[in-house]
Scaffold this motif. Structure first.
Motif, PDB file in Angstrom:
ATOM      1  N   ASN A 208       0.823  -1.212   0.000  1.00  0.00           N
ATOM      2  CA  ASN A 208       0.000   0.000   0.000  1.00  0.00           C
ATOM      3  C   ASN A 208       0.856   1.260   0.000  1.00  0.00           C
ATOM      4  O   ASN A 208       0.526   2.254  -0.651  1.00  0.00           O
ATOM      5  CB  ASN A 208      -0.940   0.003   1.211  1.00  0.00           C
ATOM      6  CG  ASN A 208      -2.038  -1.032   1.085  1.00  0.00           C
ATOM      7  OD1 ASN A 208      -2.388  -1.445  -0.021  1.00  0.00           O
ATOM      8  ND2 ASN A 208      -2.586  -1.468   2.202  1.00  0.00           N
ATOM      9  N   LYS A 209       1.951   1.199   0.746  1.00  0.00           N
ATOM     10  CA  LYS A 209       2.851   2.352   0.806  1.00  0.00           C
ATOM     11  C   LYS A 209       3.451   2.637  -0.566  1.00  0.00           C
ATOM     12  O   LYS A 209       3.518   3.795  -1.002  1.00  0.00           O
ATOM     13  CB  LYS A 209       3.958   2.096   1.835  1.00  0.00           C
ATOM     14  CG  LYS A 209       4.900   3.271   2.020  1.00  0.00           C
ATOM     15  CD  LYS A 209       5.941   2.957   3.087  1.00  0.00           C
ATOM     16  CE  LYS A 209       6.895   4.141   3.278  1.00  0.00           C
ATOM     17  NZ  LYS A 209       7.932   3.840   4.319  1.00  0.00           N
ATOM     18  N   ASN A 212       0.619   3.912  -2.896  1.00  0.00           N
ATOM     19  CA  ASN A 212       0.259   5.303  -2.599  1.00  0.00           C
ATOM     20  C   ASN A 212       1.350   6.271  -3.043  1.00  0.00           C
ATOM     21  O   ASN A 212       1.052   7.381  -3.500  1.00  0.00           O
ATOM     22  CB  ASN A 212      -0.010   5.466  -1.097  1.00  0.00           C
ATOM     23  CG  ASN A 212      -1.271   4.746  -0.657  1.00  0.00           C
ATOM     24  OD1 ASN A 212      -2.174   4.511  -1.464  1.00  0.00           O
ATOM     25  ND2 ASN A 212      -1.352   4.394   0.612  1.00  0.00           N
ATOM     26  N   ARG A 215       1.059   6.658  -6.823  1.00  0.00           N
ATOM     27  CA  ARG A 215      -0.107   7.457  -7.196  1.00  0.00           C
ATOM     28  C   ARG A 215       0.105   8.928  -6.847  1.00  0.00           C
ATOM     29  O   ARG A 215      -0.272   9.815  -7.615  1.00  0.00           O
ATOM     30  CB  ARG A 215      -1.357   6.922  -6.499  1.00  0.00           C
ATOM     31  CG  ARG A 215      -1.790   5.564  -7.026  1.00  0.00           C
ATOM     32  CD  ARG A 215      -3.055   5.077  -6.351  1.00  0.00           C
ATOM     33  NE  ARG A 215      -3.458   3.768  -6.862  1.00  0.00           N
ATOM     34  CZ  ARG A 215      -4.515   3.095  -6.433  1.00  0.00           C
ATOM     35  NH1 ARG A 215      -5.283   3.607  -5.472  1.00  0.00           N
ATOM     36  NH2 ARG A 215      -4.813   1.925  -6.954  1.00  0.00           N
ATOM     37  N   ARG A 216       0.708   9.171  -5.693  1.00  0.00           N
ATOM     38  CA  ARG A 216       0.939  10.568  -5.309  1.00  0.00           C
ATOM     39  C   ARG A 216       1.943  11.213  -6.250  1.00  0.00           C
ATOM     40  O   ARG A 216       1.833  12.409  -6.577  1.00  0.00           O
ATOM     41  CB  ARG A 216       1.441  10.666  -3.865  1.00  0.00           C
ATOM     42  CG  ARG A 216       1.373  12.092  -3.338  1.00  0.00           C
ATOM     43  CD  ARG A 216       1.780  12.211  -1.875  1.00  0.00           C
ATOM     44  NE  ARG A 216       1.374  13.487  -1.347  1.00  0.00           N
ATOM     45  CZ  ARG A 216       1.964  14.641  -1.613  1.00  0.00           C
ATOM     46  NH1 ARG A 216       3.015  14.653  -2.406  1.00  0.00           N
ATOM     47  NH2 ARG A 216       1.520  15.770  -1.089  1.00  0.00           N
ATOM     48  N   ASP A 253      -6.716  10.245  -8.727  1.00  0.00           N
ATOM     49  CA  ASP A 253      -5.709   9.186  -8.732  1.00  0.00           C
ATOM     50  C   ASP A 253      -5.640   8.592 -10.133  1.00  0.00           C
ATOM     51  O   ASP A 253      -6.679   8.319 -10.757  1.00  0.00           O
ATOM     52  CB  ASP A 253      -6.072   8.083  -7.730  1.00  0.00           C
ATOM     53  CG  ASP A 253      -5.703   8.460  -6.309  1.00  0.00           C
ATOM     54  OD1 ASP A 253      -4.642   9.086  -6.119  1.00  0.00           O
ATOM     55  OD2 ASP A 253      -6.479   8.146  -5.390  1.00  0.00           O
ATOM     56  N   ARG A 350     -11.412   9.366  -0.585  1.00  0.00           N
ATOM     57  CA  ARG A 350     -10.286  10.063   0.046  1.00  0.00           C
ATOM     58  C   ARG A 350     -10.679  11.494   0.374  1.00  0.00           C
ATOM     59  O   ARG A 350     -11.060  12.256  -0.506  1.00  0.00           O
ATOM     60  CB  ARG A 350      -9.073  10.028  -0.881  1.00  0.00           C
ATOM     61  CG  ARG A 350      -7.863  10.774  -0.372  1.00  0.00           C
ATOM     62  CD  ARG A 350      -6.596  10.336  -1.116  1.00  0.00           C
ATOM     63  NE  ARG A 350      -6.699  10.439  -2.549  1.00  0.00           N
ATOM     64  CZ  ARG A 350      -6.464  11.550  -3.250  1.00  0.00           C
ATOM     65  NH1 ARG A 350      -6.114  12.656  -2.622  1.00  0.00           N
ATOM     66  NH2 ARG A 350      -6.557  11.553  -4.561  1.00  0.00           N
TER      67      ARG A 350
END
Length: 420
Positions: A208-209, A212, A215-216, A253, A350
């Motif tokens: 997940n890290k 994310n 995506r960021r 996203d 989100r």
């Protein structure tokens, strides 16, 4: 008279003898000092010689250990990586054609042998079972790494000894110490990966890290492009301060996916928006107002048009003209949209949480969403957004963006009618 002269002469001779004795004594002292100086000089030369020998020994030792003393020198020998790494998996009976993530998972499932042996025989072949959770210098792990190094060395030596073949390694890579050092470095890398796979919770957290972060990073790129488009946007529309509405954490996203995971509806939407395999799915945010989404789409189109060197409405795009003094003309970039919009029902929940504490104006937020999330604080401002969609200039939205905004407004209207 004669006696007096003789006596005077004798006295003078005695004085001369006394002086000679003094001179001799001084000479003896000087000679002794000279001998002492010579001895000190010799001692100094001996000490310098010993020091030089010690330095030479240290230098020789340092050169020998300079490679072995580093845990990771892989970047200095990049050509060795694809030669060494496959051996780690092959020794464990894992086919290199297997996907990388699956290979690591298979290593994680390969537990050490209960009898403590380093390998077992399977169909006449050694299948190694290293202890990934142990230390690198454990007996089994040491044997495993030594076998990797030996295999790599033997393979290269065989190629070099064959007149019809050519070795894979550079001469500076063909060194046992170098091979061993890189093998140990890769073992540590694999050990960390496998440690993550062993713990399901840790694996999920790590995945997940990474997801994310990717995506960021994409959102950040999109936000930077929109900021570049702001000057042209404000000149065209007359709105000021629009850059304050742009925030990385307020963007959609852009999601990558496996082709087999894409639903039939999403595949159809992708086709309708003239996108193909490899294009990312743009997933919006539930809290954003259609006008705020429209602002981003207009900025995206202005940026795309600017980078492509296109013009709007037949007007001359002077920014695309080369200067008269410029010797080299750079061809404008061919910038195409490479995303397709997911259905509004798939929007992310989100929340509007900014890492830069960007002000959240009421016009940026959907009224329906804000009514259900009264705990979220907004500030009155950016009133021009209320009528922005009706004031968008011709050519500042692509057909796909127009269709999506219409779909989004219709979806919000349905949500309000249904009491959401």
């Amino acid at each position: 008279m004669i006696q007096s002269s003789f006596q005077q002469l004798l006295t003078e001779m005695q004085k001369i003898n006394t002086r000679l004795t003094g001179v001799e004594s001084s000479n003896q002292t000087i000679l002794g000092n000279q001998q002492a100086l010579n001895e000190h000089a010799q001692q100094g030369q001996n000490m310098l010689k010993e020091l030089q020998e010690s330095l030479d020994a240290m230098t020789t030792s340092g050169v020998a250990k300079s490679t072995a003393g580093k845990k990771n020198i892989s970047n200095q020998h990049p050509a060795l990586k694809p030669i060494i790494q496959p051996i780690f998996f092959e020794l464990c009976g894992i086919d290199m054609k297997t996907a990388r993530a699956d290979r690591t998972e298979l290593l994680a499932k390969s537990l050490p042998l209960a009898n403590g042996n380093a390998y077992e025989m399977v169909d006449g072949i050694q299948v190694w079972r290293p202890h990934w959770g142990g230390k690198i210098d454990d007996k089994v792990n040491s044997l495993y790494i030594a076998e990797v190094v030996q295999r790599v060395w033997d393979n290269e030596t065989s190629l070099r000894n064959d007149a019809k073949k050519k070795g894979e390694m550079k001469d500076e890579d063909y060194d046992r110490t170098v091979i061993s050092t890189i093998a140990k470095s890769y073992w540590r890398n694999l050990s960390q990966q496998i440690s993550s796979h062993v713990s399901a919770e840790k694996t999920e957290k790590l995945t997940n890290k990474q997801k994310n972060a990717r995506r960021r990073g994409r959102r950040q790129t999109a936000a930077n492009h929109r900021r570049e488009a702001v000057p042209d946007f404000e000149r065209s529309y007359g709105y000021q301060g629009s850059v304050a509405l742009i925030d990385t954490d307020y963007g959609s996203d852009y999601v990558s996916y496996e082709e087999g995971e894409l639903s039939p509806d999403s595949a159809e939407r992708r086709k309708d928006q003239s996108q193909g395999k490899g294009s990312r799915k743009a997933v919006g945010l539930e809290w954003r107002s259609p006008a705020y989404v429209a602002l981003f789409r207009v900025l995206d189109e202005i940026y795309r048009r600017k980078k492509s060197g296109e013009v709007r409405g037949g007007e001359q795009d002077r920014s695309a003209e080369p200067s008269a003094k410029r010797r080299k003309i750079t061809k404008p970039k061919d910038v195409h949209k490479s995303t397709f919009d997911a259905h509004p029902s798939q929007m992310s929940s989100r929340p509007p949480k900014s890492g830069k504490s960007t002000v959240l104006f009421n016009t940026m937020v959907s009224t329906a969403w804000l009514n259900e999330h009264k705990e979220v604080e907004v500030v009155e401002g950016a009133e021009w957004l209320k009528d922005f969609i009706r004031n968008i200039h011709e050519g500042d939205l692509s057909l796909d963006d127009k269709n999506y905004l219409d779909e989004l407004e219709e979806w919000y209207a349905d949500e309000e009618d249904n009491g959401h």
